[in-house]
Write a protein that holds these residues in place. Sequence first.
Motif, mmCIF file in Angstrom:
data_model
loop_
_atom_site.group_PDB
_atom_site.id
_atom_site.type_symbol
_atom_site.label_atom_id
_atom_site.label_comp_id
_atom_site.label_asym_id
_atom_site.label_seq_id
_atom_site.Cartn_x
_atom_site.Cartn_y
_atom_site.Cartn_z
ATOM 1 N N SER A 1 -10.194 6.015 -2.122
ATOM 2 C CA SER A 1 -10.336 7.425 -2.494
ATOM 3 C C SER A 1 -11.704 7.917 -2.040
ATOM 4 O O SER A 1 -12.703 7.220 -2.214
ATOM 5 C CB SER A 1 -10.211 7.601 -4.014
ATOM 6 O OG SER A 1 -10.534 8.930 -4.387
ATOM 7 N N ILE A 31 -7.051 4.660 -10.917
ATOM 8 C CA ILE A 31 -5.945 4.899 -9.989
ATOM 9 C C ILE A 31 -5.233 6.198 -10.312
ATOM 10 O O ILE A 31 -4.777 6.921 -9.411
ATOM 11 C CB ILE A 31 -4.957 3.702 -9.975
ATOM 12 C CG1 ILE A 31 -4.039 3.769 -8.743
ATOM 13 C CG2 ILE A 31 -4.136 3.647 -11.242
ATOM 14 C CD1 ILE A 31 -4.721 3.517 -7.453
ATOM 15 N N SER A 32 -5.135 6.545 -11.600
ATOM 16 C CA SER A 32 -4.442 7.782 -11.966
ATOM 17 C C SER A 32 -5.221 9.002 -11.488
ATOM 18 O O SER A 32 -4.637 9.938 -10.921
ATOM 19 C CB SER A 32 -4.209 7.845 -13.476
ATOM 20 O OG SER A 32 -5.424 7.771 -14.185
ATOM 21 N N ALA A 34 -7.534 9.001 -9.104
ATOM 22 C CA ALA A 34 -7.633 8.931 -7.644
ATOM 23 C C ALA A 34 -6.373 9.481 -6.986
ATOM 24 O O ALA A 34 -6.440 10.233 -6.009
ATOM 25 C CB ALA A 34 -7.871 7.487 -7.198
ATOM 26 N N LYS A 35 -5.210 9.130 -7.525
ATOM 27 C CA LYS A 35 -3.946 9.619 -6.963
ATOM 28 C C LYS A 35 -3.777 11.119 -7.222
ATOM 29 O O LYS A 35 -3.219 11.842 -6.384
ATOM 30 C CB LYS A 35 -2.774 8.829 -7.545
ATOM 31 C CG LYS A 35 -2.618 7.441 -6.925
ATOM 32 C CD LYS A 35 -1.351 6.756 -7.390
ATOM 33 C CE LYS A 35 -1.133 5.450 -6.656
ATOM 34 N NZ LYS A 35 -0.839 5.651 -5.225
ATOM 35 N N GLN A 79 -5.914 12.737 -4.663
ATOM 36 C CA GLN A 79 -5.401 12.483 -3.313
ATOM 37 C C GLN A 79 -4.224 13.389 -2.953
ATOM 38 O O GLN A 79 -4.016 13.736 -1.789
ATOM 39 C CB GLN A 79 -4.976 11.018 -3.203
ATOM 40 C CG GLN A 79 -4.411 10.625 -1.843
ATOM 41 C CD GLN A 79 -2.954 10.259 -1.915
ATOM 42 O OE1 GLN A 79 -2.560 9.437 -2.727
ATOM 43 N NE2 GLN A 79 -2.152 10.855 -1.069
ATOM 44 N N GLU A 80 -3.462 13.813 -3.970
ATOM 45 C CA GLU A 80 -2.333 14.708 -3.726
ATOM 46 C C GLU A 80 -2.775 16.046 -3.130
ATOM 47 O O GLU A 80 -1.987 16.737 -2.485
ATOM 48 C CB GLU A 80 -1.561 14.949 -5.028
ATOM 49 C CG GLU A 80 -0.756 13.731 -5.481
ATOM 50 C CD GLU A 80 -0.062 13.970 -6.808
ATOM 51 O OE1 GLU A 80 -0.175 15.102 -7.346
ATOM 52 O OE2 GLU A 80 0.593 13.043 -7.307
ATOM 53 N N GLU A 92 -4.844 8.034 2.242
ATOM 54 C CA GLU A 92 -3.934 7.531 1.210
ATOM 55 C C GLU A 92 -4.709 6.604 0.280
ATOM 56 O O GLU A 92 -5.617 5.895 0.719
ATOM 57 C CB GLU A 92 -2.772 6.744 1.837
ATOM 58 C CG GLU A 92 -1.796 7.598 2.636
ATOM 59 C CD GLU A 92 -0.891 8.432 1.754
ATOM 60 O OE1 GLU A 92 -0.692 8.046 0.579
ATOM 61 O OE2 GLU A 92 -0.390 9.472 2.217
ATOM 62 N N VAL A 93 -4.354 6.610 -0.999
ATOM 63 C CA VAL A 93 -4.958 5.699 -1.972
ATOM 64 C C VAL A 93 -4.060 4.468 -2.096
ATOM 65 O O VAL A 93 -2.859 4.598 -2.313
ATOM 66 C CB VAL A 93 -5.116 6.378 -3.347
ATOM 67 C CG1 VAL A 93 -5.523 5.362 -4.413
ATOM 68 C CG2 VAL A 93 -6.150 7.487 -3.267
ATOM 69 N N TYR A 94 -4.641 3.283 -1.942
ATOM 70 C CA TYR A 94 -3.888 2.036 -2.016
ATOM 71 C C TYR A 94 -4.318 1.252 -3.261
ATOM 72 O O TYR A 94 -5.490 0.898 -3.402
ATOM 73 C CB TYR A 94 -4.094 1.198 -0.753
ATOM 74 C CG TYR A 94 -3.576 1.883 0.491
ATOM 75 C CD1 TYR A 94 -2.214 1.915 0.778
ATOM 76 C CD2 TYR A 94 -4.455 2.526 1.364
ATOM 77 C CE1 TYR A 94 -1.731 2.559 1.911
ATOM 78 C CE2 TYR A 94 -3.982 3.176 2.495
ATOM 79 C CZ TYR A 94 -2.619 3.188 2.764
ATOM 80 O OH TYR A 94 -2.148 3.835 3.878
ATOM 81 N N ALA A 95 -3.345 0.997 -4.129
ATOM 82 C CA ALA A 95 -3.642 0.409 -5.437
ATOM 83 C C ALA A 95 -4.361 -0.930 -5.327
ATOM 84 O O ALA A 95 -5.335 -1.179 -6.047
ATOM 85 C CB ALA A 95 -2.354 0.251 -6.240
ATOM 86 N N GLU A 110 -7.875 -0.572 -4.257
ATOM 87 C CA GLU A 110 -8.648 0.011 -5.353
ATOM 88 C C GLU A 110 -9.082 -1.070 -6.337
ATOM 89 O O GLU A 110 -10.209 -1.061 -6.840
ATOM 90 C CB GLU A 110 -7.822 1.076 -6.077
ATOM 91 C CG GLU A 110 -7.662 2.370 -5.308
ATOM 92 C CD GLU A 110 -8.999 3.035 -5.026
ATOM 93 O OE1 GLU A 110 -9.625 3.542 -5.959
ATOM 94 O OE2 GLU A 110 -9.430 3.013 -3.853
#
Length: 581
Positions: A69, A273-274, A276-277, A280-281, A287-290, A293
């Motif tokens: 992110s 992650i929540s 960051a995603k 990212q939207e 793209e955010v990759y879990a 991360e």
Amino acid sequence: MLKNYFPIFHWLPNYKKAYLTNDIVAGLTVGIMLIPQGMAYAMIAGLPPVFGLYAALVPQVIYALMGTSRQLAVGPVAMDSLLVASGLTALSLSGIEEYISMAIFLSLFMGVIQLSLGLLRAGFLVNFLSKPVISGFTSGAAIIIGLSQLKHVLGVDIPRNNKVHQLLFNVIEKFKEINIYTVTIATIAILIILLIKKLNKRYRINIPGALLVVLFGILTVYGLELYHSDVKIIGVVPDGLPAFKIPNISLHTVAELTPIAITLALVAFMEAISVAKAVQEKQNEYEVYANQELIALGTSNIIGSLFQSYPTTGGFSRTAVNEQAGAKTGISSMVSAVIVGSTLLFFTSLFHYLPNAVLGAIIMVAVFGLIDFKYPVELLKKRKDEFVLLLVTFLITISVGITQGIILGILFSLLLMVYRVSKPHIAVIARIEGTNYYNNINRFHSSVAIRKDVLGIRIDAQLFFGNTTFFKKALLKEIKLKGKHLKLLIINTEAISYIDNTAANMLYKMIQELKQKNIKVMFSGTTGPTRDILFKSGIIDILGKENLFLRSHEAEDFYDGKHNRTEKFRSIAEQTESIAS
């Protein structure tokens, strides 16, 4: 390979000059915001305020190098700070030095867990933190955090406790000792922050409300000499950057800290992650990759612990401010780190007269915004079982403990999931008159053609040991209702992609028993993976390849002699891995 673990090498070569101004402005904004926030969150963790600045320094630089992110702002957060305090206060520690050592070691420990999960590609584990559990836990924790600041806001010495009822009891006991100056400062600080938040929202600006109330608190205490009136102040804040130091802890302590470290690792990752995603939207560049991360956050905590940082993760409010201020890349985080580092080097003496009441006010406003009222009401109206899960998690969190709240919440959500899959939806289906569509007779009872000699069954789940008995009982019940007229059983398997050994044995025996009763069994809509299992488990030997059909109406028509299977349709229905190879 290096680019996979250091995404900075993806975006830095393509960095545009137009990004620089935005990144600098965003970095300055977040850096200024981080100073009072970091000090306040360190107080939640039970640490001296300067450790909040340490936690805001190295981790965000490491994340800028390794995170996927480009807007996530890493540093100390309220939730993790509370978890640190909750876990460490439960231990028998000899004093503040040991407490600090344990908090720093927790950062190392949780970092190792996150890094290991990332390398093992275990980012999917965050999916087990369901939204009702997280909502109940977050709201409960926010109330505890807010109430824990009453000792700073009221200016009284209230024993630390992570149980709401005990906290309130302790406050009532000390109510007569309230310091009116402290309460006044805290009240004004809260009103200023709320007013500035409203202005920021209305006019889409980013006035640093927390920094303004810090200045207000310092000037008020120093100018009116309120430190002589028992208004508690921060006092001496050590200057200079954090020294490199390897955490030293015993193996016995590692065992004691394991539950809280695992909880911290998962909750911190979920937070990061929540958000960051969510950010990212709004972006199109990355793209955010879990899993990466997890690696980035883990490494940030590990290296941060070597420079006296306690556990950190991506913060909701700071990330939102970073994105709104126009941050384009991790350069903004590096600028924020420079601001924090400069403060540690040159400006710590300015915070000497900062009242604890102001930091308490900052925390209370921040965390009470985390309490979600809309979601529980929505669940109560639409999904009462999940509302109960949220409520139970909330009540355990505020009455039993922070760690117990999240762990038992996850356990109950898994039990709810197991209960649901153990009793899957099973429908009796029949052909809708005048069509080739088969639907649930309970939903389409007025338009389906129900035959006495044909029974259609559809199971909307995987078949495994947990629901095998339920499926068999439901099937035998429907067979019994048909009685002696039943000649054909069509099992629609469109929703099944896996059948375990227990379920396969059940199907084999059931088909065998039905054949002995002169009841023919046909499968329709069987997917490729399920066909593979039918062939490998030997079920096909007793079922017969000729009894596999693409659609339920084809099975019924073939039984009635109305449908001649072409070679093409037969080969598609019977296609398996072994045949394909």
